[in-house]
Design a protein around this motif. Structure first.
Motif, PDB file in Angstrom:
ATOM      1  N   THR A 217     -23.315  22.571  11.832  1.00  0.00           N
ATOM      2  CA  THR A 217     -23.386  23.821  11.078  1.00  0.00           C
ATOM      3  C   THR A 217     -24.727  24.488  11.362  1.00  0.00           C
ATOM      4  O   THR A 217     -25.755  23.810  11.361  1.00  0.00           O
ATOM      5  CB  THR A 217     -23.262  23.541   9.562  1.00  0.00           C
ATOM      6  OG1 THR A 217     -21.969  23.012   9.290  1.00  0.00           O
ATOM      7  CG2 THR A 217     -23.494  24.785   8.735  1.00  0.00           C
ATOM      8  N   THR A 218     -24.726  25.781  11.592  1.00  0.00           N
ATOM      9  CA  THR A 218     -25.992  26.479  11.768  1.00  0.00           C
ATOM     10  C   THR A 218     -26.722  26.555  10.433  1.00  0.00           C
ATOM     11  O   THR A 218     -26.202  27.123   9.465  1.00  0.00           O
ATOM     12  CB  THR A 218     -25.767  27.900  12.315  1.00  0.00           C
ATOM     13  OG1 THR A 218     -25.131  27.810  13.606  1.00  0.00           O
ATOM     14  CG2 THR A 218     -27.087  28.635  12.452  1.00  0.00           C
ATOM     15  N   THR A 339     -21.126  23.686  16.339  1.00  0.00           N
ATOM     16  CA  THR A 339     -21.302  24.287  15.009  1.00  0.00           C
ATOM     17  C   THR A 339     -19.936  24.593  14.396  1.00  0.00           C
ATOM     18  O   THR A 339     -19.791  25.512  13.599  1.00  0.00           O
ATOM     19  CB  THR A 339     -22.142  25.577  15.089  1.00  0.00           C
ATOM     20  OG1 THR A 339     -21.517  26.485  15.999  1.00  0.00           O
ATOM     21  CG2 THR A 339     -23.562  25.283  15.560  1.00  0.00           C
ATOM     22  N   HIS A 340     -18.951  23.773  14.769  1.00  0.00           N
ATOM     23  CA  HIS A 340     -17.563  24.048  14.368  1.00  0.00           C
ATOM     24  C   HIS A 340     -17.337  23.934  12.868  1.00  0.00           C
ATOM     25  O   HIS A 340     -16.448  24.572  12.320  1.00  0.00           O
ATOM     26  CB  HIS A 340     -16.618  23.090  15.090  1.00  0.00           C
ATOM     27  CG  HIS A 340     -16.773  21.660  14.639  1.00  0.00           C
ATOM     28  ND1 HIS A 340     -17.726  20.818  15.175  1.00  0.00           N
ATOM     29  CD2 HIS A 340     -16.133  20.946  13.682  1.00  0.00           C
ATOM     30  CE1 HIS A 340     -17.642  19.642  14.582  1.00  0.00           C
ATOM     31  NE2 HIS A 340     -16.693  19.683  13.674  1.00  0.00           N
ATOM     32  N   ASN A 342     -19.220  24.822  10.272  1.00  0.00           N
ATOM     33  CA  ASN A 342     -19.553  26.073   9.579  1.00  0.00           C
ATOM     34  C   ASN A 342     -19.556  25.906   8.057  1.00  0.00           C
ATOM     35  O   ASN A 342     -18.979  26.706   7.321  1.00  0.00           O
ATOM     36  CB  ASN A 342     -18.573  27.174   9.985  1.00  0.00           C
ATOM     37  CG  ASN A 342     -19.095  28.554   9.653  1.00  0.00           C
ATOM     38  OD1 ASN A 342     -20.304  28.769   9.633  1.00  0.00           O
ATOM     39  ND2 ASN A 342     -18.195  29.482   9.380  1.00  0.00           N
TER      40      ASN A 342
END
Length: 439
Positions: A217-218, A339-340, A342
């Protein structure tokens, strides 16, 4: 076996880390070539001043002030100049030219990581950054690759050597924060302006990177809760030692469930905390770093070692150089950042933690009961209470010091509790508020 062509390596920056990287590329070129599967030719070192003194004696003809020309003629670009600009522009130029990039620049990645990773993915290049967190400690690759099939639940780490040196000195010598900082500066652990370290900014940048990797995750830098160590006192250190704790500046990244919505999210935060003396992180001394990872299948893992230093950090940089060279030999595009997931970034108010709160109160009947009511009103359960009473010639009225340990509670409830205590007539002063981690 067909021999692969020599790969052209450009180095941006020749500080303590850059100079060591250059030295080893030159002195160990044959050995590195055997590991990488291709020769590695250092074609140049871009610096602002070619005549500036260096920590390592390097061939003068390698130095140039023309970074852009050097970048455009290279297969692998190592960025070690630090800061945001011109580092960001150089890294983007290198990526867009098709070169793989190796960087130790945590500030750049924490601020512009998504932009740089997207650029690398578009052209099939790879961005490596093992040295950006933990110096010589291999932590980026284990999170990105070794634990890619697992579910990381929590990271608890000492990721700034300067603050660890200061707190460790205060603990072992009984010195004040100011004296410990002065010693750290004299020994080279602290910069002339130590704000990035003692203010927790450096650790927050690293927490953002670790959380992004661990939770796919960003995690933006501005979502990382941050407290530094400037308010830690000699008395707090002594009190922690007496109670069986050590104070450490921790970077904490964890999965959370939003109590209101039941939605899964992640949190990243940096703050000083009490760590039990028997916890492995309590034994991390001097300028060393350590990262404690808890994963669903792997369980508890700890990565420990030198968190800074030119020679030590060069180890991580050169590991990335070999990986980049192997990718060139094997062919194919670089691997994009994952970063899937999210997941939403939850504020610190959603975190559940324990606190130790130290209060100065008048030693009068009913005071303890009124304080207990404040905790109860906010749903915070008290686990332990220790009281000591003292008097002074200036103030003969006995003053009690209460050290209150809480059970785990929501940070938002604990913050509200402390706010009410600060305004309570029963409390002379809130002396200290510290979280407890590692239980």
């Amino acid at each position: 076996m067909i021999e692969y062509r020599n790969l052209r390596v450009a180095l941006l920056g020749a500080g303590s880390v850059g100079a060591e990287v250059a030295r080893q590329l030159l002195e160990h070129s044959d050995e590195l070539a055997k590991r990488a599967g291709a020769g590695l030719t250092l074609v140049g070192i871009a610096v602002r001043d070619v005549d500036a003194p260096r920590t390592v004696d390097l061939p003068r003809e390698l130095f140039t002030t023309d970074a852009e020309s050097l970048i455009l003629g290279s297969d692998i670009v190592i960025e070690l100049i630090g800061g945001i600009e011109p580092a960001r522009s150089y890294v983007l130029q290198a990526i867009n030219s098709g070169a793989d990039v190796i960087t130790a620049n945590k500030a750049l990645l924490a601020t512009h990581g998504p932009e740089l990773f997207d650029a690398a993915e578009r052209v099939g290049a790879q961005l490596y950054y093992e040295a950006a967190v933990g110096g010589a400690i291999p932590i980026i690759r284990p999170l990105r690759d070794s634990l890619a099939g697992d579910r990381v639940e929590r990271i608890l780490g000492i990721v700034n050597g300067t603050t660890n040196f200061i707190l460790d000195s205060m603990h072992t010598t009984g010195s004040t924060f100011e004296d410990a900082l002065a010693t750290a500066t004299e020994l080279g652990y602290a910069e002339a302006d130590p704000t990035a370290d003692i203010g927790g900014y450096d650790a927050a940048q690293k927490a953002a990177l670790l959380a992004s990797l661990a939770f796919h995750t960003t995690v933006p830098l501005d979502s990382v809760y941050r407290e530094g160590i400037t308010s830690i006192t000699k008395d707090q250190i002594a009190s922690a030692t007496k109670a069986g704790y050590v104070i450490k500046l921790l970077a904490i990244c964890e999965r959370l469930t939003d109590a209101a919505t039941g939605e899964n999210g992640v949190s990243a935060r940096v703050h000083p905390a009490l760590v039990p003396a028997q916890h492995p992180l309590a034994a991390v001394h001097g300028g060393n770093n350590a990262v404690f990872v808890h994963a669903e299948a792997a369980g508890d893992l700890m990565f420990y070692g030198a968190g800074a230093g030119g020679l030590q950090t060069s180890s991580a940089v050169l590991g990335d150089v070999v990986s980049a060279a192997r990718r060139h030999v094997a062919g194919g595009p670089g691997v994009a950042e994952s970063t899937h997931a999210n997941l939403p970034i939850l504020p610190i108010g959603h975190v559940r933690s324990r606190h130790q709160i130290t209060l100065a109160v008048a030693d009068l009947p009913g005071v303890l009961a009124s304080i207990a009511t404040v905790f109860s009103d906010h749903g915070v359960s008290v686990e332990t209470v220790e009281q000591s009473v003292s008097t002074s010639a200036e103030d003969p009225q006995p003053t009690a010091t209460l050290v209150i340990g809480t059970h785990e509670a929501m940070e938002s409830d604990l913050a509200a509790t402390v706010a009410e205590l600060e305004s309570s007539s029963a409390v002379s002063r809130v002396m200290s508020v510290l979280r407890v981690e590692g239980l």
